[in-house]
Design a protein around this motif. Sequence first.
Motif, PDB file in Angstrom:
ATOM      1  N   ILE A  90       0.841  -1.198   0.000  1.00  0.00           N
ATOM      2  CA  ILE A  90       0.000   0.000   0.000  1.00  0.00           C
ATOM      3  C   ILE A  90       0.874   1.246   0.000  1.00  0.00           C
ATOM      4  CG2 ILE A  90      -1.639   1.347   1.388  1.00  0.00           C
ATOM      5  CD1 ILE A  90      -2.914  -1.393   2.165  1.00  0.00           C
ATOM      6  N   LYS A  91       1.914   1.275   0.828  1.00  0.00           N
ATOM      7  CA  LYS A  91       2.822   2.424   0.857  1.00  0.00           C
ATOM      8  C   LYS A  91       3.514   2.610  -0.482  1.00  0.00           C
ATOM      9  CE  LYS A  91       3.617   2.404   5.797  1.00  0.00           C
ATOM     10  NZ  LYS A  91       4.528   2.119   6.905  1.00  0.00           N
ATOM     11  N   ASP A  92       3.870   1.510  -1.148  1.00  0.00           N
ATOM     12  CA  ASP A  92       4.511   1.598  -2.463  1.00  0.00           C
ATOM     13  C   ASP A  92       3.549   2.190  -3.496  1.00  0.00           C
ATOM     14  OD1 ASP A  92       6.861   0.551  -1.449  1.00  0.00           O
ATOM     15  OD2 ASP A  92       6.479  -1.489  -2.203  1.00  0.00           O
ATOM     16  N   VAL A  93       2.292   1.792  -3.460  1.00  0.00           N
ATOM     17  CA  VAL A  93       1.292   2.342  -4.384  1.00  0.00           C
ATOM     18  C   VAL A  93       1.125   3.834  -4.117  1.00  0.00           C
ATOM     19  CG1 VAL A  93      -1.166   2.341  -5.003  1.00  0.00           C
ATOM     20  CG2 VAL A  93       0.057   0.175  -4.764  1.00  0.00           C
ATOM     21  N   ILE A  94       1.031   4.208  -2.850  1.00  0.00           N
ATOM     22  CA  ILE A  94       0.867   5.626  -2.502  1.00  0.00           C
ATOM     23  C   ILE A  94       2.039   6.440  -3.033  1.00  0.00           C
ATOM     24  CG2 ILE A  94       0.850   7.239  -0.555  1.00  0.00           C
ATOM     25  CD1 ILE A  94      -0.845   5.099   0.951  1.00  0.00           C
ATOM     26  N   LYS A  95       3.255   5.927  -2.932  1.00  0.00           N
ATOM     27  CA  LYS A  95       4.443   6.632  -3.438  1.00  0.00           C
ATOM     28  C   LYS A  95       4.388   6.827  -4.948  1.00  0.00           C
ATOM     29  CE  LYS A  95       7.537   4.378  -0.438  1.00  0.00           C
ATOM     30  NZ  LYS A  95       8.796   3.664  -0.282  1.00  0.00           N
ATOM     31  N   GLU A  96       3.711   5.932  -5.651  1.00  0.00           N
ATOM     32  CA  GLU A  96       3.634   5.990  -7.112  1.00  0.00           C
ATOM     33  C   GLU A  96       2.389   6.720  -7.602  1.00  0.00           C
ATOM     34  OE1 GLU A  96       4.141   2.126  -8.828  1.00  0.00           O
ATOM     35  OE2 GLU A  96       5.817   1.652  -7.520  1.00  0.00           O
ATOM     36  N   THR A  97       1.702   7.421  -6.706  1.00  0.00           N
ATOM     37  CA  THR A  97       0.473   8.127  -7.045  1.00  0.00           C
ATOM     38  C   THR A  97       0.715   9.625  -6.927  1.00  0.00           C
ATOM     39  OG1 THR A  97      -0.818   6.273  -6.207  1.00  0.00           O
ATOM     40  CG2 THR A  97      -1.982   8.329  -6.460  1.00  0.00           C
ATOM     41  N   ALA A  98       0.315  10.393  -7.921  1.00  0.00           N
ATOM     42  CA  ALA A  98       0.575  11.833  -7.946  1.00  0.00           C
ATOM     43  C   ALA A  98       0.034  12.545  -6.711  1.00  0.00           C
ATOM     44  CB  ALA A  98      -0.019  12.453  -9.206  1.00  0.00           C
ATOM     45  N   LEU A  99      -1.123  12.154  -6.208  1.00  0.00           N
ATOM     46  CA  LEU A  99      -1.711  12.819  -5.050  1.00  0.00           C
ATOM     47  C   LEU A  99      -1.245  12.226  -3.725  1.00  0.00           C
ATOM     48  CD1 LEU A  99      -5.375  13.398  -6.296  1.00  0.00           C
ATOM     49  CD2 LEU A  99      -3.425  14.967  -6.343  1.00  0.00           C
ATOM     50  N   CYS A 100      -0.382  11.219  -3.791  1.00  0.00           N
ATOM     51  CA  CYS A 100       0.190  10.592  -2.584  1.00  0.00           C
ATOM     52  C   CYS A 100      -0.874  10.075  -1.623  1.00  0.00           C
ATOM     53  CB  CYS A 100       1.129  11.553  -1.868  1.00  0.00           C
ATOM     54  SG  CYS A 100       2.521  12.041  -2.884  1.00  0.00           S
ATOM     55  N   LYS A 101      -1.907   9.464  -2.184  1.00  0.00           N
ATOM     56  CA  LYS A 101      -2.949   8.846  -1.358  1.00  0.00           C
ATOM     57  C   LYS A 101      -3.676   7.800  -2.188  1.00  0.00           C
ATOM     58  CE  LYS A 101      -7.000  11.730  -2.244  1.00  0.00           C
ATOM     59  NZ  LYS A 101      -7.981  10.700  -2.311  1.00  0.00           N
ATOM     60  N   LEU A 102      -4.334   6.891  -1.495  1.00  0.00           N
ATOM     61  CA  LEU A 102      -5.167   5.921  -2.189  1.00  0.00           C
ATOM     62  C   LEU A 102      -6.501   6.565  -2.548  1.00  0.00           C
ATOM     63  CD1 LEU A 102      -4.628   2.684  -0.051  1.00  0.00           C
ATOM     64  CD2 LEU A 102      -3.579   3.264  -2.235  1.00  0.00           C
ATOM     65  N   THR A 103      -7.051   6.190  -3.671  1.00  0.00           N
ATOM     66  CA  THR A 103      -8.379   6.648  -4.050  1.00  0.00           C
ATOM     67  C   THR A 103      -9.408   5.979  -3.149  1.00  0.00           C
ATOM     68  OG1 THR A 103      -7.672   6.957  -6.333  1.00  0.00           O
ATOM     69  CG2 THR A 103     -10.032   6.720  -5.957  1.00  0.00           C
ATOM     70  N   MET A 104     -10.374   6.758  -2.699  1.00  0.00           N
ATOM     71  CA  MET A 104     -11.435   6.254  -1.831  1.00  0.00           C
ATOM     72  C   MET A 104     -12.693   6.021  -2.670  1.00  0.00           C
ATOM     73  SD  MET A 104      -9.849   6.464   1.105  1.00  0.00           S
ATOM     74  CE  MET A 104     -11.107   6.361   2.345  1.00  0.00           C
ATOM     75  N   SER A 105     -13.562   5.170  -2.185  1.00  0.00           N
ATOM     76  CA  SER A 105     -14.813   4.925  -2.904  1.00  0.00           C
ATOM     77  C   SER A 105     -15.617   6.218  -3.052  1.00  0.00           C
ATOM     78  CB  SER A 105     -15.642   3.845  -2.202  1.00  0.00           C
ATOM     79  OG  SER A 105     -15.906   4.201  -0.863  1.00  0.00           O
ATOM     80  N   GLU A 106     -15.491   7.130  -2.096  1.00  0.00           N
ATOM     81  CA  GLU A 106     -16.191   8.416  -2.180  1.00  0.00           C
ATOM     82  C   GLU A 106     -15.706   9.243  -3.371  1.00  0.00           C
ATOM     83  OE1 GLU A 106     -14.509   7.513   0.739  1.00  0.00           O
ATOM     84  OE2 GLU A 106     -16.258   6.818   1.842  1.00  0.00           O
ATOM     85  N   ASP A 107     -14.410   9.118  -3.700  1.00  0.00           N
ATOM     86  CA  ASP A 107     -13.873   9.833  -4.861  1.00  0.00           C
ATOM     87  C   ASP A 107     -14.542   9.357  -6.147  1.00  0.00           C
ATOM     88  OD1 ASP A 107     -11.982  11.108  -3.151  1.00  0.00           O
ATOM     89  OD2 ASP A 107     -10.596   9.433  -3.403  1.00  0.00           O
ATOM     90  N   ILE A 108     -14.717   8.075  -6.261  1.00  0.00           N
ATOM     91  CA  ILE A 108     -15.368   7.497  -7.447  1.00  0.00           C
ATOM     92  C   ILE A 108     -16.844   7.875  -7.468  1.00  0.00           C
ATOM     93  CG2 ILE A 108     -15.971   5.322  -8.602  1.00  0.00           C
ATOM     94  CD1 ILE A 108     -13.264   4.261  -7.351  1.00  0.00           C
ATOM     95  N   ALA A 109     -17.477   7.840  -6.300  1.00  0.00           N
ATOM     96  CA  ALA A 109     -18.895   8.204  -6.210  1.00  0.00           C
ATOM     97  C   ALA A 109     -19.119   9.659  -6.628  1.00  0.00           C
ATOM     98  CB  ALA A 109     -19.416   7.971  -4.798  1.00  0.00           C
ATOM     99  N   LYS A 110     -18.227  10.556  -6.208  1.00  0.00           N
ATOM    100  CA  LYS A 110     -18.376  11.970  -6.577  1.00  0.00           C
ATOM    101  C   LYS A 110     -18.205  12.187  -8.079  1.00  0.00           C
ATOM    102  CE  LYS A 110     -17.150  13.826  -2.087  1.00  0.00           C
ATOM    103  NZ  LYS A 110     -16.178  14.575  -1.279  1.00  0.00           N
ATOM    104  N   ALA A 111     -17.253  11.482  -8.675  1.00  0.00           N
ATOM    105  CA  ALA A 111     -17.066  11.593 -10.125  1.00  0.00           C
ATOM    106  C   ALA A 111     -18.291  11.067 -10.866  1.00  0.00           C
ATOM    107  CB  ALA A 111     -15.812  10.839 -10.562  1.00  0.00           C
ATOM    108  N   THR A 112     -18.806   9.948 -10.405  1.00  0.00           N
ATOM    109  CA  THR A 112     -19.999   9.359 -11.018  1.00  0.00           C
ATOM    110  C   THR A 112     -21.196  10.280 -10.866  1.00  0.00           C
ATOM    111  OG1 THR A 112     -19.144   7.152 -10.541  1.00  0.00           O
ATOM    112  CG2 THR A 112     -21.496   7.314 -11.022  1.00  0.00           C
ATOM    113  N   SER A 113     -21.337  10.852  -9.676  1.00  0.00           N
ATOM    114  CA  SER A 113     -22.443  11.778  -9.416  1.00  0.00           C
ATOM    115  C   SER A 113     -22.382  12.975 -10.361  1.00  0.00           C
ATOM    116  CB  SER A 113     -22.379  12.241  -7.958  1.00  0.00           C
ATOM    117  OG  SER A 113     -23.385  13.171  -7.697  1.00  0.00           O
ATOM    118  N   PHE A 114     -21.185  13.517 -10.556  1.00  0.00           N
ATOM    119  CA  PHE A 114     -21.042  14.634 -11.485  1.00  0.00           C
ATOM    120  C   PHE A 114     -21.456  14.233 -12.896  1.00  0.00           C
ATOM    121  CE2 PHE A 114     -18.502  16.511 -14.876  1.00  0.00           C
ATOM    122  CZ  PHE A 114     -19.025  17.800 -14.853  1.00  0.00           C
ATOM    123  N   LEU A 115     -20.970  13.089 -13.364  1.00  0.00           N
ATOM    124  CA  LEU A 115     -21.275  12.663 -14.735  1.00  0.00           C
ATOM    125  C   LEU A 115     -22.772  12.465 -14.952  1.00  0.00           C
ATOM    126  CD1 LEU A 115     -18.358  10.155 -15.347  1.00  0.00           C
ATOM    127  CD2 LEU A 115     -18.662  12.415 -16.401  1.00  0.00           C
TER     128      LEU A 115
END
Length: 65
Positions: free
Chosen positions: A14-39
């Motif tokens: 998990i720490k390795d994935v976070i290091k390889e992510t531009a925002l330095c965090k894991l995506t949360m289900s709420e992030d996906i829900a907000k994008a879907t809600s917008f669309l």
Amino acid sequence: DSPMTRMHLSEKQIKDVIKETALCKLTMSEDIAKATSFLASPHNKSITGQFLIVDGGFLGLKNNF
């Protein structure tokens, strides 16, 4: 980040994935829900037939190296 992530990946992975992510965090289900809600909302007047990748910049960094 989800229970499935925590079940299948070690803390180191998990720490390795976070290091390889531009925002330095894991995506949360709420992030996906907000994008879907917008669309699906009236605020989206022009986006059709696109792939929307909600991953905090993980693929973007992977593709640049």
